[in-house]
Scaffold this motif. Structure first.
Motif, short mmCIF file in Angstrom:
data_model
loop_
_atom_site.label_atom_id
_atom_site.label_comp_id
_atom_site.label_asym_id
_atom_site.label_seq_id
_atom_site.Cartn_x
_atom_site.Cartn_y
_atom_site.Cartn_z
N GLN A 32 0.82 -1.21 0.00
CA GLN A 32 0.00 0.00 0.00
C GLN A 32 0.86 1.26 0.00
O GLN A 32 0.52 2.26 -0.64
N ALA A 33 1.98 1.23 0.71
CA ALA A 33 2.80 2.44 0.86
C ALA A 33 3.80 2.64 -0.28
O ALA A 33 4.40 3.71 -0.39
N ALA A 34 3.98 1.62 -1.14
CA ALA A 34 5.03 1.71 -2.17
C ALA A 34 4.68 2.76 -3.23
O ALA A 34 3.59 2.72 -3.79
N PRO A 35 5.58 3.70 -3.50
CA PRO A 35 5.29 4.74 -4.49
C PRO A 35 5.38 4.23 -5.93
O PRO A 35 4.94 4.90 -6.85
N SER A 36 5.99 3.05 -6.14
CA SER A 36 6.08 2.45 -7.48
C SER A 36 6.45 0.98 -7.28
O SER A 36 6.48 0.49 -6.15
N ASN A 37 6.72 0.29 -8.38
CA ASN A 37 7.26 -1.07 -8.25
C ASN A 37 8.68 -1.13 -8.85
O ASN A 37 9.14 -2.18 -9.28
N LEU A 38 9.33 0.05 -8.89
CA LEU A 38 10.70 0.12 -9.41
C LEU A 38 11.66 -0.09 -8.23
O LEU A 38 11.74 0.75 -7.32
N ALA A 39 12.39 -1.23 -8.27
CA ALA A 39 13.18 -1.65 -7.12
C ALA A 39 14.68 -1.48 -7.35
O ALA A 39 15.17 -1.65 -8.47
N ILE A 40 15.40 -1.18 -6.28
CA ILE A 40 16.87 -1.10 -6.31
C ILE A 40 17.41 -2.53 -6.37
O ILE A 40 17.02 -3.39 -5.57
N ILE A 41 18.34 -2.76 -7.32
CA ILE A 41 18.83 -4.13 -7.56
C ILE A 41 20.34 -4.24 -7.32
O ILE A 41 21.12 -4.42 -8.26
N GLY A 42 20.80 -4.00 -6.12
CA GLY A 42 22.17 -4.40 -5.77
C GLY A 42 23.37 -3.74 -6.42
O GLY A 42 24.50 -4.22 -6.26
N ARG A 43 23.18 -2.65 -7.16
CA ARG A 43 24.31 -1.92 -7.74
C ARG A 43 24.07 -0.43 -7.53
O ARG A 43 22.99 0.07 -7.84
N TYR A 44 25.10 0.25 -7.03
CA TYR A 44 24.97 1.67 -6.72
C TYR A 44 26.23 2.42 -7.18
O TYR A 44 27.33 1.88 -7.09
N ILE A 45 26.06 3.66 -7.62
CA ILE A 45 27.17 4.62 -7.73
C ILE A 45 26.79 5.77 -6.81
O ILE A 45 25.70 6.35 -6.97
N LEU A 46 27.64 6.06 -5.84
CA LEU A 46 27.24 7.00 -4.79
C LEU A 46 28.29 8.07 -4.54
O LEU A 46 29.50 7.83 -4.67
N GLN A 47 27.81 9.24 -4.15
CA GLN A 47 28.69 10.32 -3.74
C GLN A 47 29.04 10.14 -2.26
O GLN A 47 28.24 9.61 -1.48
#
Ligand code: G1P
Length: 289
Positions: free
Chosen positions: A196-211
């Motif tokens: 109910q609370a999910a804003p979409s069904n687009l999920a983070i899949i284990g790879r990131y580039i971060l500052q």
């Protein structure tokens, strides 16, 4: 824009879902076709230009360190037996001295805490994160695809994939401002929301580039979903301040932290190997019919 030279591999997890296989062996050493899971992640990072490999480990993870080391005795025996192809293949697993760093997460406090444990090795540089449970089958490695977008956009990038609505509570989920081709401009993130609370069904899949700014937020050590210090939560304050995109990468991700996902990955990766594809296809066909 600073280049991404460093990658963090969170490998402290106990692998309880794979017991008893993981009783005396790190879960990242489980074999996918003929290579341990961790090697897929390291190769993907290397192919994306990563030069420094930072492993956040825990008790019992020694075999990971050995795997990327030289193995003089074994090399000598292979050489004596004229097994040059095997020797060459084995040497490819090495990470040169000074380019590998091991630090321990002393308590299982969450993914965000694991990344924070790598802060001294990361310094003030942007970095990549690869979760070795996730392997991606694609023509261009997933992190390399993300690097292409980093060169255009900078900031923070997350590999994302649409998941069934019923599965959103297992992932970090994006709130998307707008789509730009394969990129999703992020306006919010929620770690493991209810359907109910999910804003979409687009999920983070284990790879990131971060500052590196995320490390400051992680140092607050605030607990989130499941009582853990979540990486997703520490990313939220960066949204709107720095470029922030989801990357709908080309390829298929397999969750090898899950038994069925791991078995599917074995079949899928074997089918990509010319020397195995034919026989594996035949055998799988026979089994399912
Ligand atoms: C982690 C992250 C989550 C992400 C997931 C899959 O969760 O916290 O945001 O979607 O990995 O890569 P975990 O699977 O460790 O619970």
């Amino acid at each position: 824009m600073k280049p991404i030279r460093k990658a963090v591999f969170p490998v402290a997890g106990m692998g309880t879902r794979f017991l008893p296989a993981t009783k005396a062996m790190p879960k990242e050493m489980i074999t996918l076709v003929d290579k341990p899971l961790i090697q897929y992640a390291v190769e993907e990072a290397r192919e994306a230009g990563i030069e420094e490999f930072i492993f956040v480990t825990s008790r019992g993870k020694g075999p990971l360190e050995d795997h990327f080391d030289v193995h003089g005795d074994l090399y000598r025996i292979l050489e004596e037996r004229g097994k040059t192809a095997e020797l060459e293949e084995l040497k490819k697993t090495e990470i040169p001295s000074g380019q590998q760093f091991f630090t321990r997460q002393k308590e299982p406090l969450g993914l965000g805490h694991a990344i924070w444990c790598a802060r001294a090795a990361l310094g003030n540089e942007p970095f990549a994160v690869l979760l070795p449970d996730v392997v991606v089958l694609s023509s261009r490695p997933c992190l390399a695809q993300m690097m292409d977008y980093y060169a255009q956009k900078g900031g923070n990038l997350l590999a994302v994939e649409e998941v069934p609505k019923s599965a959103v509570s297992s992932y970090g989920i994006l709130d998307v401002a707008r789509e730009e081709g394969r990129l999703a401009v992020v306006k919010g993130l929620v770690e493991k929301p209810s359907v109910q609370a999910a804003p979409s069904n687009l999920a983070i899949i284990g790879r990131y580039i971060l500052q590196p700014g995320v490390l400051t937020h992680l140092s607050a050590q605030r607990k989130g979903a499941g009582g853990e210090i979540q990486l997703t939560d520490a990313l939220i304050p960066l949204i709107g301040k720095q470029p922030f995109h989801g990357v709908r990468f080309e390829g298929k991700a397999y969750d090898c932290g899950d038994k069925a996902g791991f078995i599917a990955a074995n079949v899928a990766f074997a089918l990509e190997r010319p020397e195995l594809a034919g026989t594996v296809r035949e055998r799988v066909k026979k089994l399912v019919n």
